[in-house]
Design a protein around this motif. Structure first.
Motif, PDB file in Angstrom:
ATOM      1  N   ASP A  32       0.856  -1.178   0.000  1.00 10.61           N
ATOM      2  CA  ASP A  32       0.000   0.000   0.000  1.00 10.61           C
ATOM      3  C   ASP A  32       0.897   1.236   0.000  1.00 10.61           C
ATOM      4  O   ASP A  32       0.978   1.978   0.982  1.00 10.61           O
ATOM      5  CB  ASP A  32      -0.924  -0.018   1.221  1.00 10.61           C
ATOM      6  CG  ASP A  32      -1.976   1.071   1.156  1.00 10.61           C
ATOM      7  OD1 ASP A  32      -2.190   1.631   0.063  1.00 10.61           O
ATOM      8  OD2 ASP A  32      -2.569   1.377   2.201  1.00 10.61           O
ATOM      9  N   ALA A  33       1.619   1.407  -1.099  1.00  7.12           N
ATOM     10  CA  ALA A  33       2.602   2.485  -1.190  1.00  7.12           C
ATOM     11  C   ALA A  33       2.775   2.910  -2.641  1.00  7.12           C
ATOM     12  O   ALA A  33       2.358   2.217  -3.561  1.00  7.12           O
ATOM     13  CB  ALA A  33       3.941   2.026  -0.623  1.00  7.12           C
ATOM     14  N   THR A  34       3.401   4.052  -2.793  1.00  6.85           N
ATOM     15  CA  THR A  34       3.828   4.529  -4.098  1.00  6.85           C
ATOM     16  C   THR A  34       5.343   4.610  -4.055  1.00  6.85           C
ATOM     17  O   THR A  34       5.909   5.227  -3.156  1.00  6.85           O
ATOM     18  CB  THR A  34       3.204   5.903  -4.414  1.00  6.85           C
ATOM     19  OG1 THR A  34       1.782   5.747  -4.443  1.00  6.85           O
ATOM     20  CG2 THR A  34       3.678   6.426  -5.752  1.00  6.85           C
ATOM     21  N   ASP A  35       5.994   3.953  -4.996  1.00  6.58           N
ATOM     22  CA  ASP A  35       7.447   3.879  -5.025  1.00  6.58           C
ATOM     23  C   ASP A  35       8.005   4.906  -6.000  1.00  6.58           C
ATOM     24  O   ASP A  35       7.562   4.993  -7.151  1.00  6.58           O
ATOM     25  CB  ASP A  35       7.910   2.493  -5.452  1.00  6.58           C
ATOM     26  CG  ASP A  35       7.547   1.408  -4.454  1.00  6.58           C
ATOM     27  OD1 ASP A  35       7.220   1.745  -3.294  1.00  6.58           O
ATOM     28  OD2 ASP A  35       7.592   0.224  -4.832  1.00  6.58           O
ATOM     29  N   ILE A  36       8.974   5.666  -5.525  1.00  5.52           N
ATOM     30  CA  ILE A  36       9.641   6.666  -6.351  1.00  5.52           C
ATOM     31  C   ILE A  36      11.064   6.163  -6.583  1.00  5.52           C
ATOM     32  O   ILE A  36      11.799   5.893  -5.629  1.00  5.52           O
ATOM     33  CB  ILE A  36       9.691   8.042  -5.654  1.00  5.52           C
ATOM     34  CG1 ILE A  36       8.340   8.433  -5.054  1.00  5.52           C
ATOM     35  CG2 ILE A  36      10.232   9.101  -6.601  1.00  5.52           C
ATOM     36  CD1 ILE A  36       7.237   8.699  -6.030  1.00  5.52           C
ATOM     37  N   GLN A  60      23.927   6.090 -10.773  1.00  9.83           N
ATOM     38  CA  GLN A  60      23.458   4.982 -11.614  1.00  9.83           C
ATOM     39  C   GLN A  60      22.940   3.782 -10.825  1.00  9.83           C
ATOM     40  O   GLN A  60      22.447   2.825 -11.407  1.00  9.83           O
ATOM     41  CB  GLN A  60      24.540   4.531 -12.604  1.00  9.83           C
ATOM     42  CG  GLN A  60      25.075   5.638 -13.482  1.00  9.83           C
ATOM     43  CD  GLN A  60      24.003   6.331 -14.301  1.00  9.83           C
ATOM     44  OE1 GLN A  60      23.097   5.701 -14.822  1.00  9.83           O
ATOM     45  NE2 GLN A  60      24.096   7.642 -14.406  1.00  9.83           N
ATOM     46  N   ARG A  61      23.039   3.798  -9.497  1.00  9.76           N
ATOM     47  CA  ARG A  61      22.525   2.704  -8.662  1.00  9.76           C
ATOM     48  C   ARG A  61      21.050   2.955  -8.374  1.00  9.76           C
ATOM     49  O   ARG A  61      20.677   4.038  -7.935  1.00  9.76           O
ATOM     50  CB  ARG A  61      23.320   2.645  -7.353  1.00  9.76           C
ATOM     51  CG  ARG A  61      22.809   1.651  -6.328  1.00  9.76           C
ATOM     52  CD  ARG A  61      23.692   1.633  -5.079  1.00  9.76           C
ATOM     53  NE  ARG A  61      23.783   2.902  -4.388  1.00  9.76           N
ATOM     54  CZ  ARG A  61      22.976   3.278  -3.387  1.00  9.76           C
ATOM     55  NH1 ARG A  61      22.011   2.474  -2.968  1.00  9.76           N
ATOM     56  NH2 ARG A  61      23.134   4.441  -2.803  1.00  9.76           N
ATOM     57  N   PRO A  62      20.165   1.972  -8.610  1.00 12.96           N
ATOM     58  CA  PRO A  62      18.737   2.196  -8.338  1.00 12.96           C
ATOM     59  C   PRO A  62      18.442   2.273  -6.845  1.00 12.96           C
ATOM     60  O   PRO A  62      18.927   1.444  -6.060  1.00 12.96           O
ATOM     61  CB  PRO A  62      18.054   0.977  -8.970  1.00 12.96           C
ATOM     62  CG  PRO A  62      19.106  -0.079  -9.018  1.00 12.96           C
ATOM     63  CD  PRO A  62      20.428   0.636  -9.142  1.00 12.96           C
ATOM     64  N   VAL A  63      17.668   3.283  -6.471  1.00 11.62           N
ATOM     65  CA  VAL A  63      17.216   3.456  -5.093  1.00 11.62           C
ATOM     66  C   VAL A  63      15.737   3.792  -5.141  1.00 11.62           C
ATOM     67  O   VAL A  63      15.322   4.666  -5.906  1.00 11.62           O
ATOM     68  CB  VAL A  63      17.989   4.579  -4.370  1.00 11.62           C
ATOM     69  CG1 VAL A  63      17.418   4.822  -2.984  1.00 11.62           C
ATOM     70  CG2 VAL A  63      19.471   4.246  -4.285  1.00 11.62           C
ATOM     71  N   TRP A  64      14.948   3.090  -4.359  1.00  9.11           N
ATOM     72  CA  TRP A  64      13.504   3.300  -4.298  1.00  9.11           C
ATOM     73  C   TRP A  64      13.131   3.908  -2.963  1.00  9.11           C
ATOM     74  O   TRP A  64      13.607   3.464  -1.924  1.00  9.11           O
ATOM     75  CB  TRP A  64      12.773   1.972  -4.457  1.00  9.11           C
ATOM     76  CG  TRP A  64      12.981   1.323  -5.792  1.00  9.11           C
ATOM     77  CD1 TRP A  64      13.996   0.483  -6.154  1.00  9.11           C
ATOM     78  CD2 TRP A  64      12.152   1.462  -6.944  1.00  9.11           C
ATOM     79  NE1 TRP A  64      13.843   0.092  -7.458  1.00  9.11           N
ATOM     80  CE2 TRP A  64      12.718   0.683  -7.968  1.00  9.11           C
ATOM     81  CE3 TRP A  64      10.979   2.184  -7.206  1.00  9.11           C
ATOM     82  CZ2 TRP A  64      12.155   0.593  -9.233  1.00  9.11           C
ATOM     83  CZ3 TRP A  64      10.421   2.093  -8.458  1.00  9.11           C
ATOM     84  CH2 TRP A  64      11.003   1.312  -9.461  1.00  9.11           C
ATOM     85  N   ILE A  65      12.258   4.900  -3.000  1.00 12.49           N
ATOM     86  CA  ILE A  65      11.708   5.498  -1.790  1.00 12.49           C
ATOM     87  C   ILE A  65      10.213   5.183  -1.807  1.00 12.49           C
ATOM     88  O   ILE A  65       9.501   5.591  -2.730  1.00 12.49           O
ATOM     89  CB  ILE A  65      11.923   7.027  -1.747  1.00 12.49           C
ATOM     90  CG1 ILE A  65      13.382   7.413  -2.036  1.00 12.49           C
ATOM     91  CG2 ILE A  65      11.413   7.596  -0.432  1.00 12.49           C
ATOM     92  CD1 ILE A  65      14.380   6.946  -1.020  1.00 12.49           C
TER      93      ILE A  65
END
Length: 143
Positions: free
Chosen positions: A33-37, A43-48
């Motif tokens: 139940d979230a929205t990932d940014i 260049q390393r993927p990071v999700w918030i």
């Protein structure tokens, strides 16, 4: 603002280039139940991950919705703060609390004065708004 910024890692002193790459509603992708940014940090993927309940709370408190543009800025501001404070430890995903989302939303809006002053996404050309470049405008936005 926080869609494309440079920040120095507190522990290593390394200069990190953070760029917004996309926004995904995580209900479908990881049953959250979230929205990932998504950001690229050198260049390393990071999700918030921003909890969707924050959208409801923000609307109830302010009367305004969190737009996609504001969500990206909230996540970027959180990421910048995490790196500067030393909280970033190379994880791929960080999860914000509702209170953190609301706090960062307030600070971002205070910094820009109004949500209409937020940078549009995607960043195609730093000198031209994406809507102007693509010839589209969302309802309620200035043309």
């Amino acid at each position: 603002m926080y869609e494309d910024f440079k920040v120095t890692d507190r522990w290593t002193g390394e200069q990190l280039h953070c760029q917004w790459k996309g926004t995904i509603v995580a209900i479908a992708t990881r049953h959250a139940d979230a929205t990932d940014i998504r950001f690229a940090v050198n260049q390393r993927p990071v999700w918030i991950a921003l909890p969707n309940l924050a959208w409801v709370e923000h609307k109830e408190r302010t009367g305004y919705v969190i737009t996609d543009y504001l969500a990206a800025q909230i996540a970027g501001r959180y990421l910048k703060q995490a790196i500067e404070s030393g909280y970033d430890n190379g994880r791929e995903m960080y999860t914000m609390t509702v209170d953190e989302v609301l706090e960062h939303a307030d600070k971002v809006v205070h910094e820009v004065g109004h949500t209409t002053n937020l940078p549009s996404l995607p960043v195609i050309n730093e000198d031209i708004r994406a809507e102007d470049e693509m010839g589209i405008h969302l309802p309620g936005e200035p043309a």
